[in-house]
Design an enzyme around this catalytic site. Structure first.
Site, PDB file in Angstrom:
ATOM      1  N   LYS A  13       2.299  -7.713  -4.599  1.00 52.61           N
ATOM      2  CA  LYS A  13       0.842  -7.819  -4.775  1.00 52.61           C
ATOM      3  C   LYS A  13       0.266  -6.491  -5.256  1.00 52.61           C
ATOM      4  CE  LYS A  13       0.257  -9.156  -0.463  1.00 52.61           C
ATOM      5  NZ  LYS A  13       1.659  -9.183  -0.001  1.00 52.61           N
ATOM      6  N   ARG A  88      -6.078 -13.525   4.909  1.00 54.91           N
ATOM      7  CA  ARG A  88      -4.745 -13.750   5.464  1.00 54.91           C
ATOM      8  C   ARG A  88      -4.753 -14.810   6.544  1.00 54.91           C
ATOM      9  NH1 ARG A  88      -2.610  -8.447   4.229  1.00 54.91           N
ATOM     10  NH2 ARG A  88      -0.387  -8.372   4.634  1.00 54.91           N
ATOM     11  N   ARG A 127      11.040   0.369  -0.399  1.00 58.38           N
ATOM     12  CA  ARG A 127       9.774   0.832  -0.985  1.00 58.38           C
ATOM     13  C   ARG A 127       9.456   2.274  -0.593  1.00 58.38           C
ATOM     14  NH1 ARG A 127       4.663  -2.688  -0.127  1.00 58.38           N
ATOM     15  NH2 ARG A 127       5.445  -2.639   2.012  1.00 58.38           N
ATOM     16  N   ARG A 155       6.364   3.755   4.336  1.00 60.28           N
ATOM     17  CA  ARG A 155       5.356   3.274   5.284  1.00 60.28           C
ATOM     18  C   ARG A 155       5.982   3.039   6.656  1.00 60.28           C
ATOM     19  NH1 ARG A 155       2.276  -1.566   2.209  1.00 60.28           N
ATOM     20  NH2 ARG A 155       2.574  -2.549   4.242  1.00 60.28           N
ATOM     21  N   ARG A 166       6.321  -9.441  10.039  1.00 55.22           N
ATOM     22  CA  ARG A 166       5.294  -9.679   9.005  1.00 55.22           C
ATOM     23  C   ARG A 166       5.562 -10.988   8.276  1.00 55.22           C
ATOM     24  NH1 ARG A 166       5.945  -4.097   6.199  1.00 55.22           N
ATOM     25  NH2 ARG A 166       4.732  -4.948   4.485  1.00 55.22           N
TER      26      ARG A 166
HETATM   27  P1  AP5 Z   1       4.576  -4.148  -3.369  1.00 52.17           P
HETATM   28  O1  AP5 Z   1       3.899  -4.321  -4.680  1.00 52.17           O
HETATM   29  O2  AP5 Z   1       4.270  -2.921  -2.579  1.00 52.17           O
HETATM   30  O3  AP5 Z   1       4.404  -5.483  -2.486  1.00 52.17           O
HETATM   31  P2  AP5 Z   1       3.151  -6.052  -1.695  1.00 52.17           P
HETATM   32  O4  AP5 Z   1       3.149  -7.532  -1.875  1.00 52.17           O
HETATM   33  O5  AP5 Z   1       1.910  -5.307  -2.039  1.00 52.17           O
HETATM   34  O6  AP5 Z   1       3.665  -5.723  -0.225  1.00 52.17           O
HETATM   35  P3  AP5 Z   1       2.938  -5.185   1.059  1.00 52.17           P
HETATM   36  O7  AP5 Z   1       4.044  -4.858   2.039  1.00 52.17           O
HETATM   37  O8  AP5 Z   1       1.978  -4.066   0.756  1.00 52.17           O
HETATM   38  O9  AP5 Z   1       2.192  -6.417   1.538  1.00 52.17           O
HETATM   39  P4  AP5 Z   1       1.772  -6.729   2.919  1.00 52.17           P
HETATM   40  O10 AP5 Z   1       0.945  -7.903   2.640  1.00 52.17           O
HETATM   41  O11 AP5 Z   1       2.828  -6.914   3.952  1.00 52.17           O
HETATM   42  O12 AP5 Z   1       1.082  -5.358   3.412  1.00 52.17           O
HETATM   43  P5  AP5 Z   1      -0.417  -4.860   3.434  1.00 52.17           P
HETATM   44  O13 AP5 Z   1      -0.427  -3.454   3.008  1.00 52.17           O
HETATM   45  O14 AP5 Z   1      -1.324  -5.829   2.759  1.00 52.17           O
HETATM   46  O15 AP5 Z   1       6.163  -4.248  -3.640  1.00 52.17           O
HETATM   47  C1  AP5 Z   1       7.091  -4.071  -2.569  1.00 52.17           C
HETATM   48  C2  AP5 Z   1       8.331  -3.316  -3.107  1.00 52.17           C
HETATM   49  O16 AP5 Z   1       9.013  -4.149  -4.047  1.00 52.17           O
HETATM   50  C3  AP5 Z   1       7.995  -2.006  -3.857  1.00 52.17           C
HETATM   51  O17 AP5 Z   1       8.974  -1.049  -3.571  1.00 52.17           O
HETATM   52  C4  AP5 Z   1       8.021  -2.398  -5.352  1.00 52.17           C
HETATM   53  O18 AP5 Z   1       8.407  -1.323  -6.172  1.00 52.17           O
HETATM   54  C5  AP5 Z   1       9.071  -3.518  -5.343  1.00 52.17           C
HETATM   55  N1  AP5 Z   1       8.784  -4.556  -6.338  1.00 52.17           N
HETATM   56  C6  AP5 Z   1       7.567  -5.065  -6.668  1.00 52.17           C
HETATM   57  N2  AP5 Z   1       7.709  -6.030  -7.623  1.00 52.17           N
HETATM   58  C7  AP5 Z   1       9.046  -6.120  -7.853  1.00 52.17           C
HETATM   59  C8  AP5 Z   1       9.830  -6.936  -8.723  1.00 52.17           C
HETATM   60  N3  AP5 Z   1       9.258  -7.858  -9.548  1.00 52.17           N
HETATM   61  N4  AP5 Z   1      11.177  -6.775  -8.701  1.00 52.17           N
HETATM   62  C9  AP5 Z   1      11.770  -5.861  -7.877  1.00 52.17           C
HETATM   63  N5  AP5 Z   1      11.075  -5.051  -7.041  1.00 52.17           N
HETATM   64  C10 AP5 Z   1       9.724  -5.193  -7.035  1.00 52.17           C
HETATM   65  O19 AP5 Z   1      -0.736  -4.977   4.989  1.00 52.17           O
HETATM   66  C11 AP5 Z   1      -0.107  -4.142   5.930  1.00 52.17           C
HETATM   67  C12 AP5 Z   1      -0.602  -4.490   7.322  1.00 52.17           C
HETATM   68  O20 AP5 Z   1      -2.026  -4.294   7.401  1.00 52.17           O
HETATM   69  C13 AP5 Z   1      -0.393  -5.938   7.773  1.00 52.17           C
HETATM   70  O21 AP5 Z   1       0.889  -6.174   8.309  1.00 52.17           O
HETATM   71  C14 AP5 Z   1      -1.499  -6.087   8.820  1.00 52.17           C
HETATM   72  O22 AP5 Z   1      -1.156  -5.479  10.033  1.00 52.17           O
HETATM   73  C15 AP5 Z   1      -2.641  -5.291   8.205  1.00 52.17           C
HETATM   74  N6  AP5 Z   1      -3.529  -6.117   7.358  1.00 52.17           N
HETATM   75  C16 AP5 Z   1      -3.732  -5.970   6.014  1.00 52.17           C
HETATM   76  N7  AP5 Z   1      -4.604  -6.893   5.577  1.00 52.17           N
HETATM   77  C17 AP5 Z   1      -4.925  -7.658   6.643  1.00 52.17           C
HETATM   78  C18 AP5 Z   1      -5.759  -8.795   6.808  1.00 52.17           C
HETATM   79  N8  AP5 Z   1      -6.421  -9.354   5.776  1.00 52.17           N
HETATM   80  N9  AP5 Z   1      -5.866  -9.340   8.057  1.00 52.17           N
HETATM   81  C19 AP5 Z   1      -5.218  -8.797   9.097  1.00 52.17           C
HETATM   82  N10 AP5 Z   1      -4.397  -7.730   9.022  1.00 52.17           N
HETATM   83  C20 AP5 Z   1      -4.259  -7.159   7.795  1.00 52.17           C
END
Ligand code: AP5
Length: 211
Positions: A13, A88, A127, A155, A166
């Site tokens: 994402k 979410r 990552r 992270r 997660r």
């Molecule tokens: P990346 O692009 O970083 O993936 P992402 O989908 O953004 O993953 P996140 O881990 O950031 O998502 P998340 O939803 O768990 O975490 P968030 O920060 O929102 O890519 C991942 C890796 O893969 C990278 O190394 C990249 O280089 C690689 N990659 C990407 N595309 C690729 C491809 N095509 N091929 C190969 N490799 C690839 O949330 C974190 C925490 O915050 C949550 O757990 C929760 O506690 C809290 N939180 C956030 N939002 C909310 C909400 N709305 N409600 C409640 N809690 C929340």
């Protein structure tokens, strides 16, 4: 244009948002980034969110909803926004709907990036990000250049254990919002397996077909 990116942790994402916001001239709003910034700054929100995030749990709805509603009211969202990581839960999706309705606005598209669970742990544990630019890398798929390799960071919730938690949260609480948007006719599915460039092209093609 007002868009949402949905998908399991590590689906890409953040990677895709960084590539798409320039195309559409909209602001990127990542709730994960906002919450991590609050934790780093030690704000009241950050202190409340920290434990949930480290454990791979969701931060309570009322905290995240208030944070996002305030954010989308800012002037840089007048042309639209790309929400990454929100909503979410069903309660978050309904709260967003109510807020947009009040403002007389609508959502244009919800992009679901689909990646099978077995690929997720490898993406998450590999990552790294550059604290100076925010650029996301992967130690195997997209390694950081040598000159910044010493400063990239991992992270605290990118452990295998938190990743499994997660993923469970995603399937239990977030995946059920997909039919909510499917019924509204604004859901766009994109295969997230392949190179980041290939995934970007798939998303753009799907979005253009709807314009
Ligand atoms: P990346 O692009 O970083 O993936 P992402 O989908 O953004 O993953 P996140 O881990 O950031 O998502 P998340 O939803 O768990 O975490 P968030 O920060 O929102 O890519 C991942 C890796 O893969 C990278 O190394 C990249 O280089 C690689 N990659 C990407 N595309 C690729 C491809 N095509 N091929 C190969 N490799 C690839 O949330 C974190 C925490 O915050 C949550 O757990 C929760 O506690 C809290 N939180 C956030 N939002 C909310 C909400 N709305 N409600 C409640 N809690 C929340």
């Amino acid at each position: 244009m007002r868009m949402i990116l949905v998908g399991p942790p590590g689906a890409g994402k953040g990677t895709q948002a960084a590539r798409l916001i320039d195309t559409y001239g909209i602001s990127h709003i990542s709730t994960g980034d906002m919450l991590r910034a609050a934790v780093a700054e030690g704000t009241e929100l950050g202190r409340k969110a920290d434990g949930f995030m480290k454990a791979g749990e969701l931060v309570p709805d009322e905290l995240v909803i208030a944070m996002v509603i305030e954010r989308i009211g800012k002037s840089d969202c007048e042309n639209g926004f790309m929400l990454d990581g929100f909503p979410r839960t069903r309660a978050q999706a309904e709260a967003l709907d109510r807020e947009l309705e009040k403002a007389g606005a609508t959502l244009d598209a919800v992009v679901l990036i689909e990646v099978p669970d077995q690929l997720i742990v490898e993406r998450i544990t590999g990552r790294r990000s550059d604290p100076q630019t925010g650029r996301i890398y992967h130690m195997i798929f997209d390694p950081p250049p040598e000159e910044i390799a010493d400063r990239v960071v991992q992270r605290s919730d990118d452990t295998e254990e938190a990743c499994v938690a997660r993923l469970q949260k995603y399937h239990g609480e977030t995946a059920p919002i997909v039919p909510f948007y499917e019924e509204k006719g604004i859901l766009v599915r994109a295969d997230g397996v392949g190179s980041p460039d290939e995934v970007t092209e798939r998303i753009k093609t799907e979005l253009e077909a709807r314009r």
